[in-house]
Each structure stands twice: as structure tokens, then as C-alpha cells.
Write a protein that holds these residues in place. Sequence first.
Motif, PDB file in Angstrom:
ATOM      1  N   VAL A 250      52.486  39.353  42.036  1.00 10.36           N
ATOM      2  CA  VAL A 250      52.437  38.468  40.870  1.00 10.36           C
ATOM      3  C   VAL A 250      51.694  37.178  41.214  1.00 10.36           C
ATOM      4  N   LEU A 251      51.999  36.606  42.382  1.00  7.03           N
ATOM      5  CA  LEU A 251      51.299  35.401  42.827  1.00  7.03           C
ATOM      6  C   LEU A 251      49.817  35.692  43.028  1.00  7.03           C
ATOM      7  N   ASP A 252      49.499  36.862  43.565  1.00  8.34           N
ATOM      8  CA  ASP A 252      48.093  37.242  43.749  1.00  8.34           C
ATOM      9  C   ASP A 252      47.353  37.251  42.415  1.00  8.34           C
ATOM     10  N   PHE A 253      47.982  37.837  41.400  1.00  7.60           N
ATOM     11  CA  PHE A 253      47.348  37.894  40.085  1.00  7.60           C
ATOM     12  C   PHE A 253      47.176  36.494  39.494  1.00  7.60           C
ATOM     13  N   CYS A 254      48.180  35.647  39.669  1.00  8.95           N
ATOM     14  CA  CYS A 254      48.076  34.269  39.158  1.00  8.95           C
ATOM     15  C   CYS A 254      46.911  33.536  39.812  1.00  8.95           C
ATOM     16  N   LEU A 255      46.814  33.660  41.136  1.00  9.58           N
ATOM     17  CA  LEU A 255      45.728  32.993  41.856  1.00  9.58           C
ATOM     18  C   LEU A 255      44.379  33.606  41.502  1.00  9.58           C
ATOM     19  N   LEU A 256      44.364  34.913  41.262  1.00 15.88           N
ATOM     20  CA  LEU A 256      43.113  35.585  40.904  1.00 15.88           C
ATOM     21  C   LEU A 256      42.606  35.101  39.552  1.00 15.88           C
ATOM     22  N   PHE A 257      43.516  34.948  38.596  1.00 16.87           N
ATOM     23  CA  PHE A 257      43.101  34.481  37.273  1.00 16.87           C
ATOM     24  C   PHE A 257      42.719  33.000  37.300  1.00 16.87           C
ATOM     25  N   LEU A 258      43.437  32.223  38.072  1.00 13.19           N
ATOM     26  CA  LEU A 258      43.077  30.816  38.230  1.00 13.19           C
ATOM     27  C   LEU A 258      41.687  30.696  38.845  1.00 13.19           C
ATOM     28  N   SER A 259      41.403  31.529  39.826  1.00 14.66           N
ATOM     29  CA  SER A 259      40.099  31.523  40.480  1.00 14.66           C
ATOM     30  C   SER A 259      38.998  31.975  39.525  1.00 14.66           C
ATOM     31  N   THR A 260      39.285  33.004  38.727  1.00 16.94           N
ATOM     32  CA  THR A 260      38.303  33.501  37.764  1.00 16.94           C
ATOM     33  C   THR A 260      37.964  32.430  36.737  1.00 16.94           C
ATOM     34  N   PHE A 261      38.989  31.752  36.250  1.00 14.00           N
ATOM     35  CA  PHE A 261      38.779  30.687  35.277  1.00 14.00           C
ATOM     36  C   PHE A 261      37.963  29.544  35.886  1.00 14.00           C
ATOM     37  N   SER A 262      38.243  29.219  37.126  1.00 11.83           N
ATOM     38  CA  SER A 262      37.515  28.144  37.811  1.00 11.83           C
ATOM     39  C   SER A 262      36.052  28.518  38.015  1.00 11.83           C
ATOM     40  N   CYS A 263      35.798  29.774  38.405  1.00  7.87           N
ATOM     41  CA  CYS A 263      34.410  30.235  38.554  1.00  7.87           C
ATOM     42  C   CYS A 263      33.683  30.195  37.214  1.00  7.87           C
ATOM     43  N   PHE A 264      34.400  30.513  36.167  1.00  4.22           N
ATOM     44  CA  PHE A 264      33.822  30.441  34.821  1.00  4.22           C
ATOM     45  C   PHE A 264      33.368  29.023  34.520  1.00  4.22           C
ATOM     46  N   LEU A 265      34.200  28.040  34.846  1.00  4.18           N
ATOM     47  CA  LEU A 265      33.878  26.640  34.572  1.00  4.18           C
ATOM     48  C   LEU A 265      32.801  26.096  35.503  1.00  4.18           C
ATOM     49  N   SER A 266      32.601  26.736  36.638  1.00  2.00           N
ATOM     50  CA  SER A 266      31.597  26.244  37.586  1.00  2.00           C
ATOM     51  C   SER A 266      30.189  26.354  37.031  1.00  2.00           C
ATOM     52  N   SER A 268      28.302  29.005  37.374  1.00  2.00           N
ATOM     53  CA  SER A 268      27.551  29.973  38.161  1.00  2.00           C
ATOM     54  C   SER A 268      27.753  31.371  37.583  1.00  2.00           C
ATOM     55  N   ARG A 269      26.708  31.924  37.008  1.00  2.00           N
ATOM     56  CA  ARG A 269      26.833  33.245  36.405  1.00  2.00           C
ATOM     57  C   ARG A 269      26.949  34.334  37.464  1.00  2.00           C
ATOM     58  N   SER A 270      26.163  34.218  38.532  1.00  2.00           N
ATOM     59  CA  SER A 270      26.254  35.208  39.613  1.00  2.00           C
ATOM     60  C   SER A 270      27.617  35.142  40.283  1.00  2.00           C
ATOM     61  N   GLY A 271      28.101  33.906  40.518  1.00  2.00           N
ATOM     62  CA  GLY A 271      29.406  33.745  41.140  1.00  2.00           C
ATOM     63  C   GLY A 271      30.523  34.269  40.268  1.00  2.00           C
ATOM     64  N   PHE A 272      30.417  34.013  38.968  1.00  2.00           N
ATOM     65  CA  PHE A 272      31.428  34.495  38.023  1.00  2.00           C
ATOM     66  C   PHE A 272      31.442  36.015  37.985  1.00  2.00           C
ATOM     67  N   PHE A 273      30.244  36.622  37.971  1.00  2.00           N
ATOM     68  CA  PHE A 273      30.159  38.084  37.968  1.00  2.00           C
ATOM     69  C   PHE A 273      30.741  38.667  39.259  1.00  2.00           C
ATOM     70  N   SER A 274      30.448  38.031  40.401  1.00  2.00           N
ATOM     71  CA  SER A 274      30.962  38.520  41.684  1.00  2.00           C
ATOM     72  C   SER A 274      32.483  38.526  41.692  1.00  2.00           C
ATOM     73  N   LEU A 275      33.080  37.460  41.168  1.00  2.00           N
ATOM     74  CA  LEU A 275      34.545  37.400  41.159  1.00  2.00           C
ATOM     75  C   LEU A 275      35.136  38.390  40.166  1.00  2.00           C
ATOM     76  N   ILE A 276      34.468  38.572  39.025  1.00  2.00           N
ATOM     77  CA  ILE A 276      34.926  39.577  38.056  1.00  2.00           C
ATOM     78  C   ILE A 276      34.911  40.963  38.690  1.00  2.00           C
ATOM     79  N   PHE A 277      33.851  41.259  39.431  1.00  2.00           N
ATOM     80  CA  PHE A 277      33.742  42.553  40.118  1.00  2.00           C
ATOM     81  C   PHE A 277      34.867  42.708  41.133  1.00  2.00           C
ATOM     82  N   PHE A 278      35.092  41.666  41.943  1.00  2.00           N
ATOM     83  CA  PHE A 278      36.154  41.710  42.943  1.00  2.00           C
ATOM     84  C   PHE A 278      37.520  41.863  42.278  1.00  2.00           C
ATOM     85  N   ALA A 279      37.758  41.109  41.205  1.00  2.00           N
ATOM     86  CA  ALA A 279      39.040  41.183  40.494  1.00  2.00           C
ATOM     87  C   ALA A 279      39.255  42.573  39.906  1.00  2.00           C
ATOM     88  N   GLY A 280      38.176  43.171  39.384  1.00  2.00           N
ATOM     89  CA  GLY A 280      38.291  44.517  38.822  1.00  2.00           C
ATOM     90  C   GLY A 280      38.703  45.535  39.867  1.00  2.00           C
TER      91      GLY A 280
END
Length: 461
Positions: A250-266, A268-280
Motif C-alpha cells: 500500500v505504501l509502495d502504491f502511495c509513493l508510486l502515485f505521488l511520484s507519478t504526479f510529481s513527474c507530471f508537474l515537472s 518532462s514528457r519523456s520522464g513522465f512516460f518512463s515513470l508511467i511505463f515503470f508503474a505499469g
Amino acid sequence: MLKDMINILASLDNSKLAKVNFLQKQSKEFILNRQIQSTKWLFFALCFYLLSQSFTIPIIPIGHWVTWINFSDLATYLLLLTYLINFTQVKFTLSKANKHIFILLIITLLASIISYCGYLSNLIDQNAPGTRLGIYQLYRLVQFVCIFRITAQIPLTQKRLDILSKITNAVLIFVCLSIILTFTGILPLALMTAHLPQDPGTAGPWAFFASPTYIGSGWGSIGYNHAYVAAQVTMLVSLRMHLGIGKQVVLDFCLLFLSTFSCFLSGSRSGFFSLIFFAGIYVLKKPAYLGTVITMTTILFLSTGFIFTSQTIDFENPNTSIIERQATLLDSSNSENLSGRDMIWLENIEFLNKNPIVWILGKGFGGAWDDGGSGGNAHMLLLNVIIENGIIGLLIFLFLFYKILCLLYQHEQKDKAIFWVSISLLIGSFSQETFYPVPALGHFLGLYLCSVAIALRSDID
């Protein structure tokens, strides 16, 4: 009676064997305890290095802006100094996997030095930008190889791994919150660099870090390039998942979504896509937690809606039109969404075609900033390697990462977070120099190699 005597002798032999095994086990435990005690300051330096990843903006503006010292530099010097002081006491051996990678890193470093020397021998303009860039990149490579070597030689017990996990948790949350706060304007970016010179001639890109006309604003405490911000968040969350070994899903998922949201705000489209791929990939490995994924996704979208409907966001400001920017991922085939990268790639390829020898040997390590091509980094990892080191350098690079991926796949435990994040970041590097020691990426490569060394550590438990 003879049978009884044989049984007695056999029991004596078994008793001696058990005693020998016990003594061997005690001896191994004693040696291991001594190794752990002898590396306690090294482990402290490693903890400081991970903590330093929470704030990678320079703190001491000495010399050229590319070499301004930050906390990660200080942590690297501490690691090296502690290692040299305790050199005779540190007896813990590297794992076979880490030995292989270390040898390849040394070969890569030597090849880079040879490439830079070749660049200097053919140089016409002694004040060319590449002379300074090459020295900087070699300096960073030496730092990163030292970080990998020292980290690989620190024995990591479960207790130490738990400490590293908690540190990574804190660093990741701090970085993500800094991105959110700077994006919304609650924490002005100008505060991050108030201690640095503001003159563009002295500060370079740092002079524009807090400028409202500069691209992006959700950079938090990392750097002036959104690719670095997103890569840093992606690396931290993957290291956290590796160290957590799937114990706190559960903590992993919380941190993963927090990280995804942060990458979104950064931004960086390539960075956001990389994290989406990793999260998937991570979500697919945890099908039993689909309900948690849906819940966290709902929370993420509600939070996003709240932030973007806030009165503090100016949608007319190009820095805050983040939705439109990230939405271009859905139309990546459109050249207008490449921010001029397609022109940079074409210019570099035209330069290579006009100079066939550069295809083979490259311009030389650091030569990307010189005249010819686009006069800057290629904004594509493989192309940047070719521009500076040619096909020969590209083959060395590809073999290095081939071995890293193979060894991670064979030896990394559990969910193989570092293996999958390596693939994710390599995919993202088709539009940025993720694994190259360019100034914009700061200490990212050091953090990556540190994580690889941890993932391929020797099993001492």
C-alpha cells in the motif's frame, strides 16, 4: 560388540564434524561482524549520499557554474575520504556481478579519456567549449565510478537495508513535495537559488531557474532541467521499491502515485512516460491489489483536479499549462510536439554524413558543444554517444548496459525494480541524455550506479 564399537566411532566422527562446522560458522560470523564494524563510517557516508539526493541545487558557487559544489559532491568526497582512511580495514569483497560492472566502468572511463585526448590532439580552437565540457564529464565519470565501487564494497545487512529504505522514503517524499510546492507557487523557486549569483554570464542556466519565462516551474529542489527532475524521482521511487522488497504494498502504491504526479508537474514528457511505463510494470506484477490501484488512481485524479482549479494557478502562463504539454504524449508522432528536437537530430545526422570519420570515432569526448552539428547536446542518448565517441563508443556503451541489464535480471531480488527502471529510463532516453554525464543531469548517473551496486550486493545473511 564390534558393531557397537563401530557405532561409537561413527558418533565420535559425527561429533567432531559438527564441532568443526560450528567453529567454521562462528568464525564466519566473527569475520562478518568485524567487516560490518570496520565499515560503519562508510555506511554513514553512503546514507549521507542518499540524503544529499533530496537537494541537488549547488550550495557553494566556486569556479564555473557547471562545477559549483552541491551536497552530492560533498557526500562523494566523504565517501572517498572515508574509504581511503579505512582502506586497510575494509575486507568485504564485491559480488561477482558488481566486479563485472566495475571492470566495464573502468574500460568505459579509459575509453572516454582516450577519446578526450584524441579530441585535444585535433583541436584547432584551444578555447572551444568542448575542452571544458570534456574535463567536466571526465570529472563526473570518475566520481560516479568511485561511488559505484565504494557502495559495492559496503556490507549491507538487513538492518542497514531497512535504514536505507527509510532514508529513501524521506528523500522521495521531500523531493515530490518540493516539486508540488514550487509548481503551485506556495514555495517560490527564487528561494532555492537566492544564495547563488544571479548574473547570466556567471550563473548560466541557474540565473534563469526562477524566471517566469523559463520553461517549467515544478522543479523543486533538484535542478534547472525537467529531465533531471523526472529521472531523479523515477530513480528514487524504484530504489525505494527495491529496498522495500514488496513488504509494504500500500505504501509502495502511495509513493508510486505521488511520484507519478510529481513527474507530471515537472513538465518532462519523456520522464513522465518512463515513470508511467515503470508503474505499469509494477502494477501488473501486483494483480491482487487492483482495488488499491483504483482507489489511489481516483485520489490522484481528484487531487489533480483540485490543484488545477485552484486560484493560484495561472493558466495563461506557459509554465503552468502542464496539461497541454503532457497531453502531447498522445500525439508523439507530431513533429511540432518535439520542441525542436527533430531539427537538432537532423542537424547532427547531416554533420555526421558530411564527416564520415566522425561516425566511426566521434568528435571526441566533450565535443558535442563545439561548432558542427547543433552546437549542443543531441537530445537523444544514442545519438549523443555517437557524436562524441562514434560507433566504437556506442558499442562500448551498449555492451555496458547489456551486461547491467543481464546481471540485474539474473541477480536482483523480488520484483526487480532496478532492472525495470533501467529499461524505462532507456526508453525515455530517446529524447534526452539520461545516462550521459552532461551538466543538466547533475548527479543522476551517480545515483543510478549507486542503486545498481545496492541491487547486485553480496548476500551476507
